[in-house]
Design an enzyme around this catalytic site. Structure first.
Site, PDB file in Angstrom:
ATOM      1  N   GLU A 221       4.854  11.583  33.054  1.00 26.74           N
ATOM      2  CA  GLU A 221       5.411  10.486  33.291  1.00 26.74           C
ATOM      3  C   GLU A 221       5.413   9.773  33.011  1.00 26.74           C
ATOM      4  OE1 GLU A 221       8.942  11.775  35.537  1.00 26.74           O
ATOM      5  OE2 GLU A 221       9.569  14.039  35.343  1.00 26.74           O
TER       6      GLU A 221
ATOM      7  N   GLU B 172       9.094  20.422  33.151  1.00 26.90           N
ATOM      8  CA  GLU B 172       9.280  20.200  34.556  1.00 26.90           C
ATOM      9  C   GLU B 172      11.152  20.763  34.354  1.00 26.90           C
ATOM     10  OE1 GLU B 172       8.971  16.946  37.334  1.00 26.90           O
ATOM     11  OE2 GLU B 172       6.752  16.638  36.940  1.00 26.90           O
TER      12      GLU B 172
HETATM   13  C1  BGP Z   1       9.523  13.916  38.550  1.00 21.67           C
HETATM   14  C2  BGP Z   1       8.284  14.148  38.622  1.00 21.67           C
HETATM   15  C3  BGP Z   1       7.472  14.708  39.863  1.00 21.67           C
HETATM   16  C4  BGP Z   1       8.777  15.258  40.709  1.00 21.67           C
HETATM   17  C5  BGP Z   1      10.841  15.256  40.490  1.00 21.67           C
HETATM   18  C6  BGP Z   1      11.572  15.390  40.843  1.00 21.67           C
HETATM   19  O1  BGP Z   1      10.157  12.752  38.232  1.00 21.67           O
HETATM   20  O2  BGP Z   1       7.438  14.401  37.806  1.00 21.67           O
HETATM   21  O3  BGP Z   1       6.609  14.266  39.943  1.00 21.67           O
HETATM   22  O4  BGP Z   1       9.113  14.507  42.418  1.00 21.67           O
HETATM   23  O5  BGP Z   1      10.384  14.283  39.046  1.00 21.67           O
HETATM   24  O6  BGP Z   1      11.987  14.111  41.822  1.00 21.67           O
HETATM   25  P1  BGP Z   1      11.931  13.863  43.823  1.00 21.67           P
HETATM   26  O7  BGP Z   1      11.106  14.342  44.011  1.00 21.67           O
HETATM   27  O8  BGP Z   1      12.577  12.611  43.024  1.00 21.67           O
HETATM   28  O9  BGP Z   1      12.728  14.497  43.590  1.00 21.67           O
END
Ligand code: BGP
Length: 458
Positions: free
Chosen positions: A159, A358
């Site tokens: 990311e 993801e």
């Molecule tokens: C993505 C990231 C992760 C993860 C996910 C969920 O952007 O790569 O690290 O955390 O989002 O986001 P959040 O934890 O803010 O709910």
């Protein structure tokens, strides 16, 4: 029809969100260890304690039937100061994690960098410092040297676009001008290309890619102004990163934007050469939802709460809610068809295999009589996998699905309360309770999905 037999079913985590043990066994501090965590959320010192419990956790991943597990290496566990002296205990730890995965025939998918710049390097300017290219290159070389023979899938920077566009919601980043922001971004891309080339030289059997957070941008209406706003937002949020990684070229809309903002900087021919020689083997796709844009004439500054919501830039675009979508408990839109739209778009723009690195939904899960009934998560995954399957049947080359997250871990800014895992960790924000692992309903559902290679989604 359906998913190929080689399809990589599994899930993802990242070091600073899952490991804990952030000051143990010689690990140095990262920007995550020194940030001021949002009020009411826990520190990153324990997380899911996967650093100590990886054997128990990987055994559970194997029980779920994982073919692959994507995790990140903490740079400052390997190099406590980010460069210089190597921490052997850090090297050994990830060797053990990789071996533990391989014991169960789980492919380790290793991300090199997920939001956790060593603090000592951040003090020197982090990615804003041109030397960051050499720091990252040397760190990657150490990883390839130590783990290369056993790892078939690598990811460079997770990311990068979130760091560039919403870095200040991910860690306590110093204020930057637009120009500084895009110079840091450029350094990351050059570093990435050099590391990809190095991987091709040192580990020719492996595939390497990067994992941007792609949210395809819809225009809010068919007003041509909104179409232009969506195109600009798409270019700035999504395509910039992949156009440079895959084609070694700056997106024309982005160059125009940088010029307008007086943020153009010199790019030497050598950088373009490096970019052209470091083409990824796959595109890692982190997909949570789409975005919707309309033209923005206002002058208000953005108050951005997280990486998915609230972006706007004067005279360009404003991100708005899509009335056709519903939202999660944490206000993130849910758009399974948008997942298919995004896969189509990546397929036709880049013609590379797509690895979904993801995808997932965060919610408040509760333990009731030893069970966690997370039917909303099953519903989310069912709809997304259905759409991914359609995309595959429509000819898109999707090679695996690694949702977020394998186990409950710390969210980027909602602590442990915003849970994402198939496995519940018995703790809350400040009370560590038993830290026991409890398989949620979604664990058993996903096990069946994997067993049937995505055929039984009931
Ligand atoms: C993505 C990231 C992760 C993860 C996910 C969920 O952007 O790569 O690290 O955390 O989002 O986001 P959040 O934890 O803010 O709910």
């Amino acid at each position: 029809m359906g998913f190929p037999d080689t399809f990589l079913w599994g899930a993802s985590t990242s070091a600073y969100q899952v490991e804990g043990a952030n000051k143990e066994d010689g690990k140095g501090l990262s920007v995550q260890d020194v940030k001021k965590v949002p009020e009411g959320t826990s520190q990153v010192d324990v997380c899911a304690d996967e650093y100590h419990r990886y054997k128990e956790d990987i055994a559970l991943y194997a029980k779920m039937g994982f073919k692959a597990y994507r995790f990140s290496v903490s740079w400052c566990r390997i190099l406590p100061d980010g460069k210089g002296t190597i921490n052997q205990k850090g090297i050994d730890h990830y060797k053990d994690v990789i071996d533990e995965c391989l014991k169960y025939n789980i492919e380790p998918i290793v991300s090199m960098f997920h939001f956790d710049m060593p603090y000592e390097l951040e003090k020197l300017g982090g990615w804003n410092n041109r030397e960051s290219i050499d720091w990252f290159y040397e760190y990657a070389r150490i990883l390839f040297e130590n783990y290369g023979p056993k790892v078939k899938y690598w990811a460079t920077i997770v990311e990068q676009n979130t760091l560039a566009l919403a870095g200040s919601v991910i860690f306590d980043k110093k204020e930057e001008t637009i120009k500084e922001k895009y110079i840091a971004n450029h350094n990351m891309l050059v570093a990435q290309a050099k590391v990809i080339k190095l991987c091709h030289d040192m580990c020719p059997h492996a595939m390497i890619g990067s994992d941007p957070n792609i949210a395809y941008v819809y225009p809010a209406t068919c007003n041509p102004d909104d179409i232009i706003a969506a195109q600009k937002f798409n270019a700035i949020r999504n395509w910039l990163y992949l156009d440079l990684a895959v084609y070694g070229k700056y997106n024309a809309i982005v160059l125009g934007y940088l010029k307008e903002q007086d943020a153009l900087f010199d790019i030497c021919d050598e950088d373009y050469e490096i970019l052209r020689n470091g083409k990824p083997d796959y595109i890692g796709l982190n997909y949570y939802n789409t975005a919707t844009a309309k033209v923005y004439e206002g002058k208000e500054k953005v108050i951005q709460k997280d990486q998915q919501n609230g972006m706007r830039e004067e005279g360009l675009y404003e991100s708005v809610y899509n009335p056709y979508l519903y939202k999660s408990e944490f206000g993130w839109e849910i758009d399974p068809i948008g997942f298919r739209v995004t896969i189509h778009e990546l397929e036709s723009r880049y013609h590379l295999p797509i690895l979904v690195t993801e995808n997932g939904i965060g919610g408040y899960d509760t333990l009731e009589d030893g069970c966690v009934h997370d039917s909303y998560r099953i519903e989310y995954y069912r709809k997304h996998i259905e759409q991914m399957k359609l995309a595959v049947e429509e000819g898109c080359n999707v090679i695996g699905y690694l949702p977020w997250s394998a186990i409950d871990l710390l969210s980027t800014h909602n602590g442990i309360s915003k849970r994402y895992g198939f496995i519940y960790v018995d703790r809350d924000e400040f009370d560590l309770r038993t830290m026991d692992r409890i398989c949620k309903d979604s664990f058993y559902w996903y096990k069946k999905v994997i067993e049937t290679n995505g055929e039984d989604l009931s």
